[in-house]
Scaffold this active site. Structure first.
Site, PDB file in Angstrom:
ATOM      1  N   GLY A  54       5.307   4.195  -8.894  1.00 38.07           N
ATOM      2  CA  GLY A  54       5.929   2.916  -9.283  1.00 38.07           C
ATOM      3  C   GLY A  54       5.016   1.660  -8.999  1.00 38.07           C
ATOM      4  N   HIS A  55       4.178   1.545  -8.067  1.00 40.98           N
ATOM      5  CA  HIS A  55       3.194   0.655  -7.986  1.00 40.98           C
ATOM      6  C   HIS A  55       2.233   0.758  -9.326  1.00 40.98           C
ATOM      7  CE1 HIS A  55       3.901   1.335  -3.631  1.00 40.98           C
ATOM      8  NE2 HIS A  55       3.958   0.007  -3.584  1.00 40.98           N
ATOM      9  N   GLN A 111       7.891  -9.797   7.779  1.00 39.05           N
ATOM     10  CA  GLN A 111       9.072  -9.094   7.185  1.00 39.05           C
ATOM     11  C   GLN A 111       9.703  -8.019   7.944  1.00 39.05           C
ATOM     12  OE1 GLN A 111       6.923  -8.609   3.443  1.00 39.05           O
ATOM     13  NE2 GLN A 111       8.045  -6.772   3.105  1.00 39.05           N
ATOM     14  N   ASP A 171      13.195  -3.590  -5.680  1.00 40.77           N
ATOM     15  CA  ASP A 171      13.876  -4.606  -4.498  1.00 40.77           C
ATOM     16  C   ASP A 171      14.149  -5.962  -5.380  1.00 40.77           C
ATOM     17  OD1 ASP A 171      12.150  -3.436  -2.134  1.00 40.77           O
ATOM     18  OD2 ASP A 171      10.994  -3.060  -3.860  1.00 40.77           O
ATOM     19  N   GLY A 229       0.708  -1.293  -0.092  1.00 38.58           N
ATOM     20  CA  GLY A 229      -0.026   0.014   0.282  1.00 38.58           C
ATOM     21  C   GLY A 229       0.851   1.153  -0.189  1.00 38.58           C
ATOM     22  N   HIS A 237       2.415   4.551  -5.022  1.00 35.87           N
ATOM     23  CA  HIS A 237       2.700   5.587  -5.651  1.00 35.87           C
ATOM     24  C   HIS A 237       2.808   4.941  -7.222  1.00 35.87           C
ATOM     25  CE1 HIS A 237       6.323   3.274  -5.620  1.00 35.87           C
ATOM     26  NE2 HIS A 237       6.668   3.327  -4.277  1.00 35.87           N
ATOM     27  N   GLY A 247       8.866  -5.173  -8.824  1.00 34.98           N
ATOM     28  CA  GLY A 247       9.713  -4.020  -9.142  1.00 34.98           C
ATOM     29  C   GLY A 247      11.274  -4.475  -8.998  1.00 34.98           C
ATOM     30  N   GLN A 295      14.599  -9.269  -3.559  1.00 38.81           N
ATOM     31  CA  GLN A 295      13.071  -9.692  -3.533  1.00 38.81           C
ATOM     32  C   GLN A 295      13.024 -10.385  -4.948  1.00 38.81           C
ATOM     33  OE1 GLN A 295       9.737  -7.851  -1.484  1.00 38.81           O
ATOM     34  NE2 GLN A 295       9.320  -7.325  -3.518  1.00 38.81           N
TER      35      GLN A 295
HETATM   36  P1  AMP Z   1       6.045  -2.386  -1.751  1.00 41.24           P
HETATM   37  O1  AMP Z   1       4.567  -1.924  -1.553  1.00 41.24           O
HETATM   38  O2  AMP Z   1       7.206  -1.525  -1.294  1.00 41.24           O
HETATM   39  O3  AMP Z   1       6.005  -3.588  -0.939  1.00 41.24           O
HETATM   40  O4  AMP Z   1       6.461  -2.858  -3.301  1.00 41.24           O
HETATM   41  C1  AMP Z   1       5.385  -3.468  -3.976  1.00 41.24           C
HETATM   42  C2  AMP Z   1       5.888  -3.918  -5.486  1.00 41.24           C
HETATM   43  O5  AMP Z   1       6.263  -2.592  -5.986  1.00 41.24           O
HETATM   44  C3  AMP Z   1       7.255  -4.521  -5.095  1.00 41.24           C
HETATM   45  O6  AMP Z   1       7.491  -5.381  -6.350  1.00 41.24           O
HETATM   46  C4  AMP Z   1       8.167  -3.311  -5.461  1.00 41.24           C
HETATM   47  O7  AMP Z   1       9.817  -3.714  -6.076  1.00 41.24           O
HETATM   48  C5  AMP Z   1       7.605  -2.258  -6.539  1.00 41.24           C
HETATM   49  N1  AMP Z   1       8.039  -1.449  -6.417  1.00 41.24           N
HETATM   50  C6  AMP Z   1       8.074  -0.486  -5.545  1.00 41.24           C
HETATM   51  N2  AMP Z   1       8.672   0.994  -5.791  1.00 41.24           N
HETATM   52  C7  AMP Z   1       9.180   0.923  -7.088  1.00 41.24           C
HETATM   53  C8  AMP Z   1       9.812   1.604  -8.082  1.00 41.24           C
HETATM   54  N3  AMP Z   1      10.230   2.828  -7.526  1.00 41.24           N
HETATM   55  N4  AMP Z   1       9.996   1.170  -9.283  1.00 41.24           N
HETATM   56  C9  AMP Z   1       9.548  -0.130  -9.612  1.00 41.24           C
HETATM   57  N5  AMP Z   1       9.050  -0.944  -8.770  1.00 41.24           N
HETATM   58  C10 AMP Z   1       8.775  -0.560  -7.578  1.00 41.24           C
END
Ligand code: AMP
Length: 281
Positions: free
Chosen positions: A35-36, A60, A149, A30, A33, A146, A152
Site C-alpha cells: 500500500g505504501h 497521535q 485513512d 514505516g 507494505h 491513502g 485523515q
Molecule cells: P501509515 O504508515 O499507516 O501512517 O500510512 C502512511 C500512508 O499510507 C497513509 O496515507 C495511509 O493512508 C496510506 N496507506 C496505508 N495503508 C494503505 C492501503 N492499504 N491502501 C492505500 N493507502 C494506504
C-alpha cells in the site's frame, strides 16, 4: 538514496533540490507494505524527486494504544525504499521533531468530531501537527495520502486549505489483499485464524455497496445488515455512513440517494487488533 534525521539538514537539502524541479512526499510510520509502495510510485510519477518519511508519531497515539508495540523494521523499510529509487528518506528521532519545550499543536475542527476522532481523542490533532511540520521541513510541492485513512486525508486537505499551505494533496485508492483485506502495518498483529476472519470486514462493505444500488435503501438498513455480518467476529467500534465532505454520520432514516457522496466507514477490533476500512457507496 539519502537518509537524514535532522529536520534542518533535510529542509536545507530540499530547498536546494526544489530549485531543479518538483518534490513529492509520502509520510508514513514505516513497517512498509505494498500500500505504501503504491503511494510512493504515484508520488514518483508526478514529480522530479520523491521524499518518504518514516516516523511513528507519539502525538497521535492515545495512552492505551500500541505506540510501544508498533512495528519498526527500519533496515527492511530502508531496503524497500532504495529499491523504489526514493531520493530521500527522512527518519527523525522523536526528539528531532519534538525537542524539549515543544508546545504548539494544530487544533482540528468538526472533521475530527466523529469516526476515529471520537474513539481516538487527540489523534487527529497529532496527525495534523506532525503533517504541518513535515510539510514545512520537506517543502514538498505534492504530498500523497491513502484513502485507507479517509478521515485523515479529508482533514489534511482541510488543513492545507485553511492554512494556505503551498502543497497539493493527491490521494490513492485503498490497496487490498486478494481476499479484500486492506493492507495495513497492523495486519502483522493478526493470528492466522484472525487473519482469515478479517476478510469479513471488506465483505461486509461490498455487501452494503451492493444493497445501496437501490438508492432508496436507508442508512439504518445498511448498518443493520453490517452489524449482523460482523458482530460475531468483531468488536465493532463504529460503523457509519457519512457524506465525504462533512464526515458527519447521517441519521438512520436517510436514504442513500439523498446523501451527497455517501461513504461507509467501519472500525472494528478482531482480538487485540483494531482495523479500519471504508467504501464509497
Ligand atoms: P501509515 O504508515 O499507516 O501512517 O500510512 C502512511 C500512508 O499510507 C497513509 O496515507 C495511509 O493512508 C496510506 N496507506 C496505508 N495503508 C494503505 C492501503 N492499504 N491502501 C492505500 N493507502 C494506504
Amino acid at each position: 538514496m539519502v537518509t537524514l534525521n535532522s529536520p534542518e539538514i533535510a529542509q536545507a537539502t530540499l530547498l536546494r533540490w526544489k530549485r531543479d524541479g518538483q518534490v513529492s512526499f509520502v509520510p508514513t510510520m514505516g513497517s512498509l507494505h505494498e500500500g505504501h509502495l503504491r503511494l510512493i510510485r504515484l508520488a514518483k510519477s508526478v514529480a522530479d524527486r520523491v521524499v518518504v518519511s518514516i516516523f511513528v508519531n507519539p502525538l497521535q497515539f492515545g495512552p492505551t494504544e500500541d505506540l510501544a508495540q508498533y512495528p519498526r523494521p527500519f533496515e527492511g523499510d530502508r531496503a524497500l525504499l532504495e529499491k523504489e529509487k526514493v531520493d530521500l528518506l527522512f527518519a527523525p528521532k522523536e526528539t528531532d521533531l519534538y525537542p524539549k519545550g515543544f508546545q504548539t499543536r494544530v487544533r482540528v475542527g468538526e472533521l475530527a468530531r466523529h469516526l476515529c476522532g471520537a474513539s481516538r481523542p487527540g489523534h487527529f490533532e497529532g496527525v495534523a501537527t506532525v503533517c504541518l511540520k513535515l510539510f514545512e521541513i520537506t517543502r514538498a510541492d505534492i504530498a500523497v495520502f491513502g484513502e485507507k485513512d479517509f478521515q485523515q486525508l479529508r482533514i489534511i486537505r482541510q488543513l492545507v486549505a485553511d492554512l494556505n499551505l503551498p502543497v497539493s494533496i493527491l490521494s490513492h485508492t485503498i490497496v487490498r489483499e486478494e481476499d479484500g483485506l486492506a493492507l495495513s502495518s497492523r495486519n502483522r498483529y493478526l493470528t492466522p485464524c484472525e487473519r482469515s476472519d478479517a476478510a469479513r470486514l471488506f465483505e461486509s462493505l461490498t455487501t452494503a455497496k451492493a444493497q445501496a444500488t437501490d438508492r432508496s435503501v436507508t442508512a439504518g438498513r445498511l448498518l443493520e445488515t453490517m452489524h449482523r455480518n460482523l458482530h460475531e467476529t468483531f468488536d465493532i467500534d463504529y460503523k457509519s455512513i457519512c457524506s465525504e465532505s462533512t464526515l458527519v454520520p447521517v441519521a438512520p432514516h436517510c436514504r442513500v440517494g439523498d446523501i451527497t457522496q455517501p461513504r461507509l466507514f467501519v472500525a472494528a477490533k478482531i482480538g487485540q487488533t483494531r482495523l479500519i476500512d471504508n467504501i464509497a457507496l
